[in-house]
Scaffold this motif. Structure first.
Motif, PDB file in Angstrom:
ATOM      1  N   VAL A  16      27.350  10.102   5.566  1.00 56.87           N
ATOM      2  CA  VAL A  16      27.511  11.303   4.863  1.00 56.87           C
ATOM      3  C   VAL A  16      27.179  12.714   5.653  1.00 56.87           C
ATOM      4  N   ALA A  17      26.496  12.612   6.641  1.00 62.15           N
ATOM      5  CA  ALA A  17      26.349  13.480   7.820  1.00 62.15           C
ATOM      6  C   ALA A  17      27.908  13.970   8.271  1.00 62.15           C
ATOM      7  N   LEU A  18      28.689  12.856   8.641  1.00 63.46           N
ATOM      8  CA  LEU A  18      30.149  13.298   9.087  1.00 63.46           C
ATOM      9  C   LEU A  18      30.932  14.038   7.854  1.00 63.46           C
ATOM     10  N   ALA A  19      30.728  13.476   6.909  1.00 60.45           N
ATOM     11  CA  ALA A  19      31.487  14.189   5.813  1.00 60.45           C
ATOM     12  C   ALA A  19      30.918  15.564   5.491  1.00 60.45           C
ATOM     13  N   SER A  20      29.657  15.832   5.639  1.00 54.38           N
ATOM     14  CA  SER A  20      29.044  17.355   5.443  1.00 54.38           C
ATOM     15  C   SER A  20      29.523  18.016   6.710  1.00 54.38           C
ATOM     16  N   PHE A  21      29.681  17.462   7.902  1.00 53.65           N
ATOM     17  CA  PHE A  21      30.065  18.299   8.987  1.00 53.65           C
ATOM     18  C   PHE A  21      31.555  18.775   8.673  1.00 53.65           C
ATOM     19  N   ALA A  22      32.520  17.901   8.341  1.00 52.87           N
ATOM     20  CA  ALA A  22      33.947  18.150   7.896  1.00 52.87           C
ATOM     21  C   ALA A  22      33.795  19.381   6.837  1.00 52.87           C
ATOM     22  N   LEU A  23      32.959  19.142   5.847  1.00 50.43           N
ATOM     23  CA  LEU A  23      32.912  20.284   4.874  1.00 50.43           C
ATOM     24  C   LEU A  23      32.612  21.709   5.404  1.00 50.43           C
ATOM     25  N   LEU A  24      31.492  21.463   6.311  1.00 42.01           N
ATOM     26  CA  LEU A  24      30.870  22.475   6.632  1.00 42.01           C
ATOM     27  C   LEU A  24      31.816  23.536   7.786  1.00 42.01           C
ATOM     28  N   LEU A  25      32.637  22.874   8.121  1.00 41.52           N
ATOM     29  CA  LEU A  25      33.674  23.403   9.407  1.00 41.52           C
ATOM     30  C   LEU A  25      34.524  24.259   8.547  1.00 41.52           C
ATOM     31  N   ARG A  26      34.641  24.081   7.059  1.00 36.85           N
ATOM     32  CA  ARG A  26      35.713  24.720   6.254  1.00 36.85           C
ATOM     33  C   ARG A  26      34.992  25.942   5.433  1.00 36.85           C
ATOM     34  N   VAL A  27      33.682  25.243   4.990  1.00 37.83           N
ATOM     35  CA  VAL A  27      33.147  26.341   4.010  1.00 37.83           C
ATOM     36  C   VAL A  27      31.748  26.656   4.426  1.00 37.83           C
ATOM     37  N   ALA A  28      31.181  27.761   4.815  1.00 36.16           N
ATOM     38  CA  ALA A  28      30.123  28.041   5.560  1.00 36.16           C
ATOM     39  C   ALA A  28      28.939  27.896   4.542  1.00 36.16           C
ATOM     40  N   ALA A  29      27.754  27.222   4.587  1.00 34.90           N
ATOM     41  CA  ALA A  29      26.789  27.119   3.687  1.00 34.90           C
ATOM     42  C   ALA A  29      26.281  28.697   3.262  1.00 34.90           C
ATOM     43  N   PRO A  30      26.283  28.691   1.852  1.00 32.21           N
ATOM     44  CA  PRO A  30      26.260  29.963   1.345  1.00 32.21           C
ATOM     45  C   PRO A  30      24.751  30.725   1.130  1.00 32.21           C
ATOM     46  N   TYR A  31      24.166  30.722   2.352  1.00 34.79           N
ATOM     47  CA  TYR A  31      22.749  31.512   2.333  1.00 34.79           C
ATOM     48  C   TYR A  31      22.739  32.529   3.609  1.00 34.79           C
TER      49      TYR A  31
END
Ligand code: NDP
Length: 250
Positions: A16-31
């Motif tokens: 799950v961490a690796l999937a989050s990493f891939a996602l966060l490289l494209r979409v910055a967490a919105p805070y």
């Protein structure tokens, strides 16, 4: 839960961490500076931090409670380091930030609570169900791990304090942070945090400990890259030699 199932859980959680990493490289967490519309309802940023991080204080103790192993000196020392970090993050940091009335999406708060409960389960169970390899506080690995953790914590606290001083009460503007490790990187607070949880893996010497290091990197490497890009776009005179997270490297 036996050790085999526990390890399967850790491997799944790393996935799950690796999937989050891939996602966060494209979409910055919105805070914070990356907050934008379209992420649903939001609440006061200060309250958000308390709600997100308090579960980490409680979860590790709750899940370590009642384990079959005695609470060794190393177990107590690790719990003390954990609470030193999380009591600051959950209670002191939110009281001191200058948020200027900013808000955090409930979706971010929910995912952080979920993360902190699962991570608290994994780290708590490791401490009193599966145990650390040594009970010796003065063993070289434990001394090194403790020193590294405290060094990371000091870097994180100092870097957060520098950011705080860039704003007056009620302000929410941004400036270029200077001094300390800001001479070398845009996000020394994240660097300090990464050092802390890498040291945790060294203290724990377990798959569970490593899981947390991987999660921290999965969250903070993409966020440091987004911050760094943002600084360079916003400030024409942003120091060119400064890297995002790791001096001279990244
Ligand atoms: P940031 O560095 O984005 O912000 C920290 C605080 O400083 C915020 O109040 C922010 O305001 C303010 N700030 C940041 N840059 C500036 C600037 N240039 N000028 C003025 N004010 C500024 O950190 P995060 O909010 O992402 O994280 C806070 C802490 O939580 C950090 O110590 C971090 O290590 C930790 N953390 C740990 C994670 C983990 O996975 N273990 C994940 C995320 C955070 P604003 O909010 O308005 O931008």
């Amino acid at each position: 839960m036996n050790q085999h199932s526990f390890h399967l859980l850790c491997y799944g959680w790393i996935g799950v961490a690796l999937a989050s990493f891939a996602l966060l490289l494209r979409v910055a967490a919105p805070y914070g500076r990356h907050h934008r519309r379209g992420w649903g309802p939001s609440i006061n940023q200060r309250l958000g931090w308390v709600l997100m991080e308090l579960p980490a204080v409680i979860a590790i103790a709750a899940f370590a409670w009642g384990g079959p192993l005695p609470w060794s000196k190393t177990t107590i020392a690790m719990l003390a380091l954990w609470q030193l970090h999380y009591l600051n993050r959950a209670l002191i940091f939110p009281l001191r930030i200058r948020s200027g009335g900013k808000r955090t999406p409930v979706a971010i708060i929910g995912s952080a609570i979920f993360f902190n409960v699962v991570n608290g389960f994994i780290q708590g169970r490791q401490l009193t169900y599966f145990g650390s390899p040594s009970d010796a506080l003065l063993e070289p690995t434990f001394i090194l791990g403790t020193a590294l953790f405290l060094c990371g914590l000091a870097i994180n606290l100092h870097a957060d304090a520098v950011l705080r001083q860039l704003r007056g009460p009620g302000e929410n503007n941004y400036a270029i942070p200077q001094g300390g490790l800001y001479r070398y990187v845009s996000c020394p607070n994240y660097l300090g945090e990464l050092i802390e949880w890498s040291a945790w893996a060294l203290l724990s010497r377990s798959l569970a400990g490593l899981t947390f290091t991987i999660w921290t990197a999965a969250n903070l490497v993409p966020r440091a890259l987004s911050h760094h890009r943002w600084y360079r776009e916003q400030f024409a005179g942003y120091p060119k030699q400064r890297r995002a997270l790791i001096p001279g490297l990244l």
